[in-house]
Design a protein around this motif. Structure first.
Motif, PDB file in Angstrom:
ATOM      1  N   GLU A 517      -2.701 -23.810 -14.770  1.00 45.37           N
ATOM      2  CA  GLU A 517      -3.315 -24.664 -13.863  1.00 45.37           C
ATOM      3  C   GLU A 517      -2.816 -26.116 -13.745  1.00 45.37           C
ATOM      4  O   GLU A 517      -2.696 -26.566 -14.877  1.00 45.37           O
ATOM      5  CB  GLU A 517      -4.971 -24.726 -13.812  1.00 45.37           C
ATOM      6  N   ILE A 518      -2.534 -26.833 -12.805  1.00 49.22           N
ATOM      7  CA  ILE A 518      -2.590 -28.309 -12.733  1.00 49.22           C
ATOM      8  C   ILE A 518      -3.900 -28.755 -12.177  1.00 49.22           C
ATOM      9  O   ILE A 518      -4.157 -28.567 -11.075  1.00 49.22           O
ATOM     10  CB  ILE A 518      -1.268 -28.791 -12.054  1.00 49.22           C
ATOM     11  N   ASN A 519      -4.683 -28.987 -13.057  1.00 44.39           N
ATOM     12  CA  ASN A 519      -6.057 -29.517 -12.697  1.00 44.39           C
ATOM     13  C   ASN A 519      -6.012 -30.898 -11.915  1.00 44.39           C
ATOM     14  O   ASN A 519      -5.480 -31.764 -12.551  1.00 44.39           O
ATOM     15  CB  ASN A 519      -7.081 -29.453 -13.579  1.00 44.39           C
ATOM     16  N   ARG A 524      -8.664 -35.461 -15.362  1.00 45.83           N
ATOM     17  CA  ARG A 524      -7.962 -34.319 -16.053  1.00 45.83           C
ATOM     18  C   ARG A 524      -6.302 -34.313 -15.936  1.00 45.83           C
ATOM     19  O   ARG A 524      -5.612 -34.454 -16.775  1.00 45.83           O
ATOM     20  CB  ARG A 524      -8.496 -33.051 -15.827  1.00 45.83           C
ATOM     21  N   LEU A 525      -6.035 -34.232 -14.713  1.00 47.01           N
ATOM     22  CA  LEU A 525      -4.693 -34.031 -14.594  1.00 47.01           C
ATOM     23  C   LEU A 525      -3.877 -33.254 -15.564  1.00 47.01           C
ATOM     24  O   LEU A 525      -2.894 -33.747 -16.343  1.00 47.01           O
ATOM     25  CB  LEU A 525      -4.094 -35.257 -14.294  1.00 47.01           C
ATOM     26  N   ASP A 526      -4.384 -31.818 -15.475  1.00 40.41           N
ATOM     27  CA  ASP A 526      -3.998 -31.082 -16.913  1.00 40.41           C
ATOM     28  C   ASP A 526      -3.786 -29.656 -16.377  1.00 40.41           C
ATOM     29  O   ASP A 526      -4.494 -28.905 -15.612  1.00 40.41           O
ATOM     30  CB  ASP A 526      -5.279 -31.028 -17.631  1.00 40.41           C
ATOM     31  N   THR A 546      -8.469 -28.154  -7.422  1.00 39.61           N
ATOM     32  CA  THR A 546      -9.320 -29.646  -7.535  1.00 39.61           C
ATOM     33  C   THR A 546     -10.352 -29.560  -8.678  1.00 39.61           C
ATOM     34  O   THR A 546     -10.874 -30.551  -8.946  1.00 39.61           O
ATOM     35  CB  THR A 546      -9.795 -30.198  -6.259  1.00 39.61           C
ATOM     36  N   ASP A 547     -10.784 -28.244  -8.988  1.00 31.29           N
ATOM     37  CA  ASP A 547     -12.000 -28.216  -9.582  1.00 31.29           C
ATOM     38  C   ASP A 547     -13.201 -28.837  -9.180  1.00 31.29           C
ATOM     39  O   ASP A 547     -14.125 -29.772  -9.798  1.00 31.29           O
ATOM     40  CB  ASP A 547     -11.623 -28.812 -11.053  1.00 31.29           C
ATOM     41  N   ALA A 548     -13.271 -28.609  -7.820  1.00 27.65           N
ATOM     42  CA  ALA A 548     -14.185 -29.512  -7.049  1.00 27.65           C
ATOM     43  C   ALA A 548     -15.806 -29.033  -7.559  1.00 27.65           C
ATOM     44  O   ALA A 548     -16.062 -27.964  -7.557  1.00 27.65           O
ATOM     45  CB  ALA A 548     -13.830 -29.335  -5.421  1.00 27.65           C
ATOM     46  N   HIS A 549     -16.648 -30.176  -7.669  1.00 26.28           N
ATOM     47  CA  HIS A 549     -17.841 -29.895  -7.888  1.00 26.28           C
ATOM     48  C   HIS A 549     -18.724 -30.433  -6.716  1.00 26.28           C
ATOM     49  O   HIS A 549     -19.865 -30.423  -6.921  1.00 26.28           O
ATOM     50  CB  HIS A 549     -18.444 -30.897  -9.418  1.00 26.28           C
ATOM     51  N   SER A 550     -18.014 -30.841  -5.733  1.00 27.38           N
ATOM     52  CA  SER A 550     -18.754 -31.345  -4.570  1.00 27.38           C
ATOM     53  C   SER A 550     -17.636 -31.220  -3.255  1.00 27.38           C
ATOM     54  O   SER A 550     -16.522 -31.243  -3.710  1.00 27.38           O
ATOM     55  CB  SER A 550     -19.233 -32.818  -4.740  1.00 27.38           C
ATOM     56  N   ILE A 551     -17.988 -31.337  -2.096  1.00 24.40           N
ATOM     57  CA  ILE A 551     -17.069 -31.127  -1.082  1.00 24.40           C
ATOM     58  C   ILE A 551     -16.116 -32.297  -0.995  1.00 24.40           C
ATOM     59  O   ILE A 551     -14.798 -31.956  -0.931  1.00 24.40           O
ATOM     60  CB  ILE A 551     -17.646 -30.966   0.463  1.00 24.40           C
ATOM     61  N   SER A 552     -16.527 -33.630  -1.429  1.00 25.26           N
ATOM     62  CA  SER A 552     -15.522 -34.627  -1.582  1.00 25.26           C
ATOM     63  C   SER A 552     -14.357 -34.642  -2.398  1.00 25.26           C
ATOM     64  O   SER A 552     -13.390 -35.205  -2.368  1.00 25.26           O
ATOM     65  CB  SER A 552     -16.371 -35.956  -1.709  1.00 25.26           C
TER      66      SER A 552
END
Length: 591
Positions: A517-519, A524-526, A546-552
């Motif tokens: 992954e490129i997070n 992170r950017l990992d 994106t590892d999104a934790h919310s829609i934004s």
DNA sequence: GCCGTTTTCGGCCCGACTGTTTTCAGTCG
């Protein structure tokens, strides 16, 4: 710290010492180059020492090789140690102070006995610098300010913070009278993960005499806290929050040259200018010129002469005149891109629009803010073909990780939404913890119920390289694992993450068909750009999520794409550019 | 210190701005 990085620091220090001692500048430049080279090497330098391939690394000569070999074999280098002990230790960190350079540091030491930043601060307060040649009131003040800035943790800020500031300023510059066009240059245009300052280049029409007015208006912007300098073609200010912003004003016919010059990187430009010289030309911020004409005119006037340029209006013109393709800013780090461009083999870098779905996202089931439906709707709005829901596994107690029972219920809920919602494929997955020893947080009998598996390290991120590498290898070897999420667990400016020997891990992952992954989530950017580049070279597929934790959070995708671009990734290197059918083929071929 | 299908010696990127200077050195990018 890895041995490569330790050596890089060693060479950096050595270069600084040589500068302060006033040795030939090219010696310290050579050591600085070795330092950078070592920091970016995608493999352990130990291997090159052992198999002799260190001889083939351009930039490492006889002296550097001896130093490296000594450190590899004995843990230290007598050459470096004697160099370091030839001046007081505290002088080197003084090089970090803005507006203070090697010459002044040397003078302060020899004439006032100042050997570190603390003593310098005291000397300034006590007025002990007065009477030194070249150090007037203003210079002393700027040194004082430099110390304040440095100790305030000054320096680089995160890409994500710099972007909105730059965008706003750019808008304001474009609105100034006389400005024909303006763009952001510098490390921000190259999308480096941290930014030292913001560079803006503004073009005025060739006949305009408004340079001074524009420069002045710029220093009067409401967010400007302090003016560092102001001239006809260049102004520097500090905006609120301490970020430095430089504005360069050039006639439109020189805009391309100015953009090229100020986009950098410095290393890219140095190599490019060397190449220009080989071709009998000289390259500067005004354009590319024939050396003979330019030199002759310069001797007459003593100033940069007004002779016609070979190229200056656009970047494309300049690169073309040097016999190469235009190079995307993200690649301009002198990591081989100039050779690629000369061979007309610049990769067609991935763009945000290539991404067809996100394979790493969280919902309220663990530590996200939104429901499955909300995440899916947001993904539809972005035009995605698929979305992977990947909540945390049971060990992530802090993130409300799912017990086996909750996971099975959650999978059911995801599949229910997937069946109901139109226009997107919702995949039922999980971000499974890679535990300290490389085993996974759920057994295979659970993992096989998931559409695919993303496995990530979250805890115990300070392992030694061997353990960290074995940990990831074991996860790669699991038949159900498809993606290694944020492989090092690093956070920019907060923690370094696992010291993984990626050469080994990438080789195994390429063979096993496991993506890295490129997070894209800040901070992170990992994987980072250097590791992602090595992954591509090893034949490993990437996955930009994106590892999104919310829609934004979906909006952070461009950050991840910028890392992929800096790594030289094309769409074909990234699994979530595949259509749904091809993607599922990739995700199920291990089973 | 590093490098080399013009070189194993002699090069090595280039200009703007500042401050303290009456012509330039230091720093920066």
């Amino acid at each position: 710290m890895s041995l490569n990085n330790e050596l890089a620091e060693l060479f950096k220090t050595a270069a600084a010492v040589m500068e302060i001692k006033g040795e030939a500048v090219f010696k310290s430049i050579a050591f600085s180059k070795v330092a950078r080279l070592l920091g970016e090497l995608p493999f352990d330098i130990r291997k090159s020492v052992e198999d002799g391939s260190i001889d083939t690394i351009t930039g490492i000569g006889k002296s550097s090789r001896k130093i490296i070999e000594d450190v590899v074999r004995t843990g230290t280098s007598a050459d470096i140690e004697s160099l370091k002990s030839s001046i007081p230790e505290g002088l080197v960190p003084m090089m970090q102070i803005p507006s203070l350079g090697p010459k002044t540091i040397s003078m302060l030491w020899k004439q006032r006995g100042i050997t570190n930043i603390g003593e310098l601060t005291v000397a300034i307060v006590e007025g002990k610098l007065e009477g030194l040649k070249g150090l007037g009131e203003k210079k002393i003040q700027s040194i004082k300010d430099g110390i304040t800035m440095l100790t305030a943790g000054g320096g680089r800020i995160g890409l994500i913070n710099a972007l909105p500031i730059a965008e706003k300023l750019l808008e304001q510059v474009r609105a100034l009278k006389g400005v024909e066009r303006a763009e952001v240059a510098g490390s921000l245009r190259r999308w480096r993960e941290t930014i030292g300052d913001v560079d803006i280049v503004a073009a005025v029409s060739a006949t305009s005499t408004r340079g001074h007015d524009i420069s002045r208006a710029f220093t009067k912007f409401p967010q400007v806290g302090r003016v560092l300098g102001q001239g006809e073609t260049k102004s520097s200010v500090l905006v609120d929050g301490g970020l430095q912003v430089d504005l360069r004003i050039v006639p439109e016919e020189h805009f391309g040259a100015a953009m090229q010059y100020f986009t950098g990187s410095k290393e890219h430009n140095v190599t490019l200018r060397g190449l220009a010289q080989d071709k009998g030309m000289t390259l500067n911020e005004w354009g590319l010129y024939k050396l003979t004409e330019y030199d002759k005119a310069k001797k007459l006037t003593g100033k940069p002469p007004a002779v016609p340029a070979v190229a200056s209006r656009s970047e494309e013109d300049i690169y073309e005149a040097l016999g190469m393709d235009w190079i995307p800013p993200e690649l301009r780090e002198d990591r081989g891109e100039i050779a690629l461009a000369t061979a007309h083999k610049v990769p067609k870098l991935i763009v945000v629009k290539d991404i067809r779905g996100d394979l790493h996202s969280h919902t309220k089931a663990s530590d996200g803010d939104s429901t499955i439906e909300q995440m899916a709707e947001a993904a539809i709005a972005l035009g995605y073909e698929y979305l992977g829901i990947t909540d945390h596994s049971k060990s992530q107690v802090i993130a409300n990780g799912l017990s086996v029972e909750r996971l099975l219920k959650h999978l059911e809920a995801i599949r229910k939404v997937a069946a109901k919602i139109k226009g997107i494929k919702v995949l039922a997955s999980c971000e499974v913890d890679i535990l300290t020893d490389g085993t996974l947080d759920y057994g295979d009998e659970i993992l096989k119920e998931l559409d695919y598996v993303i496995a990530s390290p979250h805890a115990s991120l300070k392992q030694d390289p061997k353990k960290a590498t074995d940990r990831l290898l074991r996860a790669v070897d699991n038949r159900y694992v498809n993606i290694i999420g944020h492989p090092t667990g690093r956070k920019i400016d907060k923690r370094g993450g696992l010291p993984v020997e990626f050469e080994t891990v990438f080789a195994r992952a390429a063979k096993a068909g496991v993506a890295m992954e490129i997070n894209a989530g800040w901070p992170r950017l990992d994987l980072n750009d250097v590791n992602a580049r090595a992954a591509i070279a090893a034949g490993v597929m990437l996955s930009v999520n994106t590892d999104a934790h919310s829609i934004s959070d979906f909006e952070q995708l461009p950050l991840g794409i910028s890392v992929a671009r800096r790594a030289g990734a094309e769409a074909k290197n990234v699994i979530n550019t595949l259509d749904h059918t091809s993607l599922m083929k990739f995700l199920t071929r291990k089973r």
